[in-house]
Structure formats: structure tokens, C-alpha cells
Write a protein that holds these residues in place. Sequence first.
Motif: not given
Length: 134
Positions: A60-61, A65-67, A72-78
Motif C-alpha cells: 500500500n505504501h 509512492l507510485l501515485g 509512463e514510469v507508473r505504468s512500468v512500475e505497476w
Amino acid sequence: MSGYKRATVTISQEEYRRLHDADMQKRFQKKKKSKDSSKEVSPQLEALKSAYSQVESRQNHYEQLLGNLSEEVRSVEWQASEDLIMRQAAFYDDVIREIEHSADEMEASLENRLKVFQDELQSERETYLLNIQD
């Protein structure tokens, strides 16, 4: 034409979390066992639940942070996060199967030892009765 087809479905993060939580609750529900074993909670299962709770808190934390990252980076990290969750779920399934298997083996061993003990006790009784009658 033949070939592999793949479809992608997009759901909200809240819906994914709700479905994931429901799946985890289902995975960690106590199995109904016969007699007294249904009343006991396995210490390994409790430890596993505690560890899972910690992992879920970190997840959850991490999602918070991803938010803050770019789209683009969020998509890869998700995607990496989803892959990790799937591997964790498979690992927990394997651990639970091993715990259940060990418990079944232990129960069978205890039943076997009890039968041997009862047979020895019966033999001792018979010997004692023969000695008394003589």
C-alpha cells in the motif's frame, strides 16, 4: 488463420485491491477439519497471515509512492508490482500446501504411534492377566 490472441482488461486500482483482498481472504480461510483440529489455529498459518499483513502494508505504501511518479514510469512500475503480487500469491499457495501436507503427515504418524501404543498396552494387559491366573 491460427495464432495466439491476447486481450487486456483495465480495472481501477481500488477494484484490483478489492479483488486481491477477497482472493487473499479466501486463500487464508481455515479449512474445516474433523473433530478437535477445527478448533485449533495453526501457528504457521498465523505467522503467515502476519507476514502477509506486513507485505500488504508495504505494498500500500509502495502504491502511494507510485501515485507521485510520471504516468509512463507508473505504468512500468505497476506492471512490475502486479507480477510481484502474482508471484507472492503463488509462493503463499505453495507454503500453505506444504504446511497442510506436513500436518497430514504428522497426524498420520501420531495415529500410527497411538495404534502401536494401544497394541503394546493390550499385550501387557494379556500378559498381566495370564500371570495373575497362574
